[in-house]
Write a protein that holds these residues in place. Structure first.
Motif, PDB file in Angstrom:
ATOM      1  N   ALA A   1       0.842  -1.672  -0.203  1.00  0.00           N
ATOM      2  CA  ALA A   1      -0.430  -0.030  -0.320  1.00  0.00           C
ATOM      3  C   ALA A   1       1.147   1.404   0.393  1.00  0.00           C
ATOM      4  O   ALA A   1       2.368   1.005   0.858  1.00  0.00           O
ATOM      5  CB  ALA A   1      -0.935   0.208   1.345  1.00  0.00           C
TER       6      ALA A   1
ATOM      7  N   LYS B   1      -1.801   6.316   2.830  1.00  0.00           N
ATOM      8  CA  LYS B   1      -2.991   5.882   2.192  1.00  0.00           C
ATOM      9  C   LYS B   1      -4.019   5.054   3.324  1.00  0.00           C
ATOM     10  O   LYS B   1      -4.915   4.869   3.189  1.00  0.00           O
ATOM     11  CB  LYS B   1      -3.117   5.931   0.712  1.00  0.00           C
ATOM     12  CG  LYS B   1      -2.759   6.790  -0.313  1.00  0.00           C
ATOM     13  CD  LYS B   1      -4.337   7.892  -0.244  1.00  0.00           C
ATOM     14  CE  LYS B   1      -4.001   8.590  -1.454  1.00  0.00           C
ATOM     15  NZ  LYS B   1      -5.095   9.070  -1.523  1.00  0.00           N
ATOM     16  N   VAL B   2      -2.744   4.899   3.805  1.00  0.00           N
ATOM     17  CA  VAL B   2      -3.209   3.705   4.323  1.00  0.00           C
ATOM     18  C   VAL B   2      -3.812   3.766   5.600  1.00  0.00           C
ATOM     19  O   VAL B   2      -5.495   3.471   6.123  1.00  0.00           O
ATOM     20  CB  VAL B   2      -1.987   2.292   5.249  1.00  0.00           C
ATOM     21  CG1 VAL B   2      -2.827   0.989   6.281  1.00  0.00           C
ATOM     22  CG2 VAL B   2      -1.843   2.112   4.246  1.00  0.00           C
TER      23      VAL B   2
ATOM     24  N   ASP C   1      -5.100   6.770   5.762  1.00  0.00           N
ATOM     25  CA  ASP C   1      -7.146   7.605   5.295  1.00  0.00           C
ATOM     26  C   ASP C   1      -7.815   6.472   5.241  1.00  0.00           C
ATOM     27  O   ASP C   1      -9.459   6.016   5.724  1.00  0.00           O
ATOM     28  CB  ASP C   1      -6.471   8.173   4.178  1.00  0.00           C
ATOM     29  CG  ASP C   1      -5.754   9.541   3.888  1.00  0.00           C
ATOM     30  OD1 ASP C   1      -5.630  10.217   5.951  1.00  0.00           O
ATOM     31  OD2 ASP C   1      -5.354   9.526   3.065  1.00  0.00           O
ATOM     32  N   PHE C   2      -7.352   5.113   4.549  1.00  0.00           N
ATOM     33  CA  PHE C   2      -8.800   4.166   4.672  1.00  0.00           C
ATOM     34  C   PHE C   2      -9.068   3.522   5.533  1.00  0.00           C
ATOM     35  O   PHE C   2     -10.284   2.958   5.942  1.00  0.00           O
ATOM     36  CB  PHE C   2      -7.850   2.649   4.102  1.00  0.00           C
ATOM     37  CG  PHE C   2      -8.223   2.239   3.644  1.00  0.00           C
ATOM     38  CD1 PHE C   2      -9.225   2.002   2.581  1.00  0.00           C
ATOM     39  CD2 PHE C   2      -8.528   0.922   4.052  1.00  0.00           C
ATOM     40  CE1 PHE C   2     -10.210   0.700   2.386  1.00  0.00           C
ATOM     41  CE2 PHE C   2      -9.340  -0.700   4.355  1.00  0.00           C
ATOM     42  CZ  PHE C   2      -9.821  -0.040   2.775  1.00  0.00           C
TER      43      PHE C   2
ATOM     44  N   GLU D   1     -10.380   7.553   3.044  1.00  0.00           N
ATOM     45  CA  GLU D   1     -10.035   7.001   1.738  1.00  0.00           C
ATOM     46  C   GLU D   1     -11.251   5.606   1.055  1.00  0.00           C
ATOM     47  O   GLU D   1     -10.230   4.591   2.184  1.00  0.00           O
ATOM     48  CB  GLU D   1      -8.572   6.975   1.232  1.00  0.00           C
ATOM     49  CG  GLU D   1      -8.480   5.583  -0.153  1.00  0.00           C
ATOM     50  CD  GLU D   1      -8.589   7.488  -1.409  1.00  0.00           C
ATOM     51  OE1 GLU D   1      -9.193   6.981  -1.984  1.00  0.00           O
ATOM     52  OE2 GLU D   1      -8.067   7.621  -1.590  1.00  0.00           O
TER      53      GLU D   1
ATOM     54  N   VAL E   1      -5.414   2.986  -2.465  1.00  0.00           N
ATOM     55  CA  VAL E   1      -4.655   2.529  -1.648  1.00  0.00           C
ATOM     56  C   VAL E   1      -3.619   1.748  -1.803  1.00  0.00           C
ATOM     57  O   VAL E   1      -2.339   2.069  -0.968  1.00  0.00           O
ATOM     58  CB  VAL E   1      -5.946   2.512  -0.540  1.00  0.00           C
ATOM     59  CG1 VAL E   1      -4.844   1.797   1.292  1.00  0.00           C
ATOM     60  CG2 VAL E   1      -7.331   3.305  -0.055  1.00  0.00           C
TER      61      VAL E   1
END
Length: 160
Positions: free
Chosen positions: A33, A37-38, A40-41, A46, A52
């Protein structure tokens, strides 16, 4: 006679990758990943897996590029599609943090602590506040203070 050495065209270079690892059913499953972004996920900001993950695949070893066997994935995640398995790994797995990221986080924490201590400390002779750089140097060199990443900057500043 000159020979040109190149990487295979089907090879994907994973630059700035965070490995998210989950152990289930006696096997380890990993996904590659993007580092930013991790989080945010996991917060729900996200939701698109393509944003991601670098590759929407389940690996047994990301760094070597070894895909997880389909039988072990099916055994650990029954009746789940690859995207659902990736979502589960992202939600419940542990994120591998690189040494550079840990170092940057420790430096930022030390800077935050020295700024908080500098805002609380006053020079006894002049009544002026000490600059944060001087406080950081005093904490590091004279006191031998090392920030703990498990505690907040405010807690550590009040303990100093």
């Amino acid at each position: 006679m000159s020979r040109r050495v190149s990487t295979p065209q089907n090879r994907v270079e994973l630059s700035s990758v965070s490995v998210v690892r989950l152990k289930r059913g006696g096997a380890t499953f990993e996904v590659a990943a993007y580092p930013s972004k991790v989080a945010d996920f996991r917060r729900g900001v996200e939701t698109d897996l393509d944003e991601v993950l670098q590759i929407v695949s389940v690996f047994s070893n990301v760094s070597k590029g070894v895909l997880a066997p389909k039988k072990s994935v099916a055994k650990a995640f029954p009746k789940a599609a690859t995207e659902d398995v990736c979502r589960e790994i992202l939600k419940a797995g542990s994120v591998q943090v690189s040494a550079r990221e840990r170092e940057a986080k420790a430096e930022q924490l030390a800077k935050d602590i020295s700024n908080l201590v500098a805002s609380l400390v006053v020079d006894a002779k002049t009544g002026a506040r000490l600059p944060p750089d001087s406080v950081a140097r005093l904490l590091r060199d004279d006191v031998g203070f090392a920030p703990q990443t498990t505690r907040s900057a405010k807690q550590q500043a009040l303990d100093v």
